[in-house]
Design an enzyme around this catalytic site. Structure first.
Site, mmCIF file in Angstrom:
data_model
loop_
_atom_site.group_PDB
_atom_site.id
_atom_site.type_symbol
_atom_site.label_atom_id
_atom_site.label_comp_id
_atom_site.label_asym_id
_atom_site.label_seq_id
_atom_site.Cartn_x
_atom_site.Cartn_y
_atom_site.Cartn_z
ATOM 1 N N LEU A 56 44.478 53.493 42.201
ATOM 2 C CA LEU A 56 44.679 52.670 40.755
ATOM 3 C C LEU A 56 44.877 53.607 40.353
ATOM 4 O O LEU A 56 45.666 52.620 39.130
ATOM 5 C CB LEU A 56 43.476 51.990 41.241
ATOM 6 C CG LEU A 56 43.499 51.092 42.241
ATOM 7 C CD1 LEU A 56 42.166 49.882 41.637
ATOM 8 C CD2 LEU A 56 44.914 49.954 42.328
ATOM 9 N N HIS B 156 32.376 32.205 37.737
ATOM 10 C CA HIS B 156 32.781 31.098 38.807
ATOM 11 C C HIS B 156 31.664 30.027 39.216
ATOM 12 O O HIS B 156 32.284 28.975 40.001
ATOM 13 C CB HIS B 156 31.923 32.040 40.075
ATOM 14 C CG HIS B 156 30.790 32.285 40.582
ATOM 15 N ND1 HIS B 156 30.065 33.400 39.565
ATOM 16 C CD2 HIS B 156 29.610 31.789 41.213
ATOM 17 C CE1 HIS B 156 29.123 33.495 39.997
ATOM 18 N NE2 HIS B 156 28.509 32.110 40.928
ATOM 19 N N GLU C 196 16.711 32.023 39.761
ATOM 20 C CA GLU C 196 17.364 32.399 41.693
ATOM 21 C C GLU C 196 16.321 32.849 42.461
ATOM 22 O O GLU C 196 15.025 33.273 41.627
ATOM 23 C CB GLU C 196 17.922 33.844 41.210
ATOM 24 C CG GLU C 196 19.050 33.265 40.670
ATOM 25 C CD GLU C 196 20.446 34.156 40.504
ATOM 26 O OE1 GLU C 196 21.298 34.601 41.979
ATOM 27 O OE2 GLU C 196 20.506 34.897 39.739
ATOM 28 N N HIS D 158 27.688 32.249 32.342
ATOM 29 C CA HIS D 158 27.347 31.145 33.288
ATOM 30 C C HIS D 158 26.109 30.401 33.011
ATOM 31 O O HIS D 158 26.678 28.687 31.993
ATOM 32 C CB HIS D 158 26.675 31.133 34.029
ATOM 33 C CG HIS D 158 27.099 32.112 34.905
ATOM 34 N ND1 HIS D 158 28.522 32.376 35.507
ATOM 35 C CD2 HIS D 158 26.335 33.476 35.856
ATOM 36 C CE1 HIS D 158 28.298 33.764 36.631
ATOM 37 N NE2 HIS D 158 27.741 34.088 36.634
#
Ligand code: BG6
Length: 495
Positions: free
Chosen positions: A90, A183, A221, A245
């Site tokens: 890259l 997400h 979590e 989030h």
């Protein structure tokens, strides 16, 4: 606009994110018949191999996926026909010419004409490479209107670095071509949050300070940092979970109803919430934010090490694995209503939910006390809603009230239509719908808001004041309970 043909390029195609999340999500999208038929997926990585080699490599990796996500041999073979691979360094210019040729020319083995379609370039690499990659893509003309670039977090580690990335991306792609992933915005429960508020007439009149006493957002979590110690040490819970989030969820809870479902109508309202968040001062950053770090303990019945004993974590780390904070949204709708955010690793349960605590009735006529009404929006592991009410119990009429709840389980109600977060976001990217992606000004505003906390912690670190310890398997430091108790509230699991 719906794409009929697409090329999805996964830059970082052999990385963890690609094989653990993105390719399984693409497999599910394909299995559900949701991928436009005329599509190709091109993985780009450093390893020297051809497309056949990549397909074999991926099939091996897929064996490590949990059972339900693992494709069978026949299904994988058919899905793999979409997959191609080229190896690229890259940092060099020449390989981007090859990428361009690959995208512009139909593959020899296809033997048929493809309609020119959308090109989605998913940058699943370390964000410090984004400026360089975007520059090279521009140099070979891969930034035309048909191209979208998807950017994975973490996008910067503070306001300045986030701006630098946004500037570099913005020099090559327009805002509507740059899709920033969070997400959480792809989770079904988050879609349901918007549906609950703006698809139903019932709640919106109550959705304000007159009826709501406080709001709690918990993203817990039970897992530790695992093998990501090196990354986490640079990041910590505030940057990893709160800046993105948790704040995105807060904006969806607190935003004004947008006038349309257009991406910018929604994102303008979310931005206003971020701008209305009460800024932290050095004093309030210490009073209203609790940071913690897990010590050894028992999590889900298993003895687990403390954070400082995890792989690639220095023994005297001051990195936070837990944050609880209190904030307010300073506008007419929410003035004075506390919003509590809490997130952490190695907590008592792996669960995420939002609790809307309603005010008590203004004039009680039943003997009490009784808990006030509560709406629990369950994000995971279940996707559902619980509305906690009071009802007359048995035959005792006006005498006794008992708690009852209305329980909606969306996983059961919509069995056929369950879509994973990455599956949804990848499909949205392919179809060019921007609603579920974060605009640069939202992202920068979120950084602006967390910065005073980061500053206060840096000073505390220098003064030898680190995060508060908590036992793995607990709900975090006791100070987190004290934070809400100060206002007369308690976290959901304590009430
Ligand atoms: C990621 C964080 O963004 O979200 C991880 O980097 C965290 O540290 C993960 O574990 C949590 O996502 P989910 O979907 O499992 O709640």
């Amino acid at each position: 606009m719906s794409a009929t043909s697409f090329d999805l390029v996964l830059i970082g195609g052999t990385g963890d994110l690609a094989w653990r999340k993105l390719l399984p999500a693409l497999f599910q999208a394909w299995r559900h018949g949701k991928l436009p038929a005329d599509g190709r997926i091109l993985a780009v990585g450093r390893n020297e191999m051809d497309s056949a080699g990549y397909r074999e490599w991926l099939q091996q990796r897929f064996r490590d996926l949990p059972g339900p996500a693992r494709p069978g041999a026949e299904a994988f073979k058919r899905f793999a026909a979409l997959l191609h691979y080229i190896s690229m360094d890259l940092m060099q210019a020449e390989p981007y010419q090859r990428l361009r040729r690959w995208l512009k020319e139909p593959q020899a083995d296809e033997g048929r004409e493809r309609a020119a379609g959308t090109v989605v370039l998913y940058l699943a690499t370390s964000p410090h490479l984004f400026p360089q990659i975007c520059g090279q893509l521009c140099a070979v003309g891969l930034n035309g209107p048909e191209v979208r670039v998807v950017l994975e977090k973490p996008l910067g580690h503070d306001l300045e670095s986030a701006r630098a990335i946004n500037r570099a991306v913005g020099a090559v792609f327009s805002e509507s071509q740059a899709l920033r992933i969070d997400h959480y915005l792809g989770k079904s429960a988050v879609q349901n949050l918007t549906a609950l508020r703006f698809g139903n007439a019932l709640f919106e009149p109550l959705w304000r300070r007159e009826s709501i006493a406080s709001i709690e957002i918990t993203l817990a979590e039970s897992l530790g940092v695992g093998t990501r110690g090196e990354f986490y040490e640079r990041t910590g819970a505030l940057r990893d979970m709160v800046q993105n989030h948790a704040l995105q969820l807060l904006t969806m809870i607190a935003m004004e109803p947008p006038s349309t479902a257009d991406a910018d109508a929604i994102r303008n309202e979310k931005l206003k919430v971020l701008q209305a968040l009460k800024p932290f001062t050095p004093e309030s950053a210490r009073r209203d934010v609790v940071r913690g770090q897990y010590r050894a303990g028992v999590c889900e019945g298993r003895a687990v090490p403390g954070y400082a004993e995890e792989v690639k974590v220095p023994a005297h780390s001051r990195c936070e694995t837990f944050v609880a904070l209190r904030t307010e949204v300073c506008n007419w709708r929410w003035a004075g209503v506390p919003f509590y955010l809490r997130t952490g690793k190695r907590l008592a349960a792996g669960t995420a939910y939002i609790v809307v605590n309603f005010r008590a009735v203004p004039h009680p006529i039943f003997p009490g006390p009784h808990p006030a009404n509560r709406l629990v929006i369950k994000l995971q592991p279940e996707d559902g809603l619980e509305l906690h009410l009071l009802a007359a119990k048995g035959h005792s009429g006006a005498g006794a009230l008992a708690p009852v709840s209305l329980d909606l389980d969306f996983d059961k109600a919509f069995v056929e239509d369950r879509v994973g977060a990455y599956e949804r976001l990848l499909l949205e990217a392919i179809h060019g719908r921007l609603n579920l992606f974060v605009r640069s000004d939202e992202q920068e505003e979120a950084w602006r808001w967390v910065e005073p906390v980061l500053r206060a912690w840096r000073e505390d670190d220098a003064a030898g004041l680190g995060p508060r310890p908590y036992a793995a398997g607990s709900w975090g430091p006791a100070a987190a309970s004290a934070l809400v108790a100060r206002d007369g509230f308690s976290w959901a699991e304590e009430s």
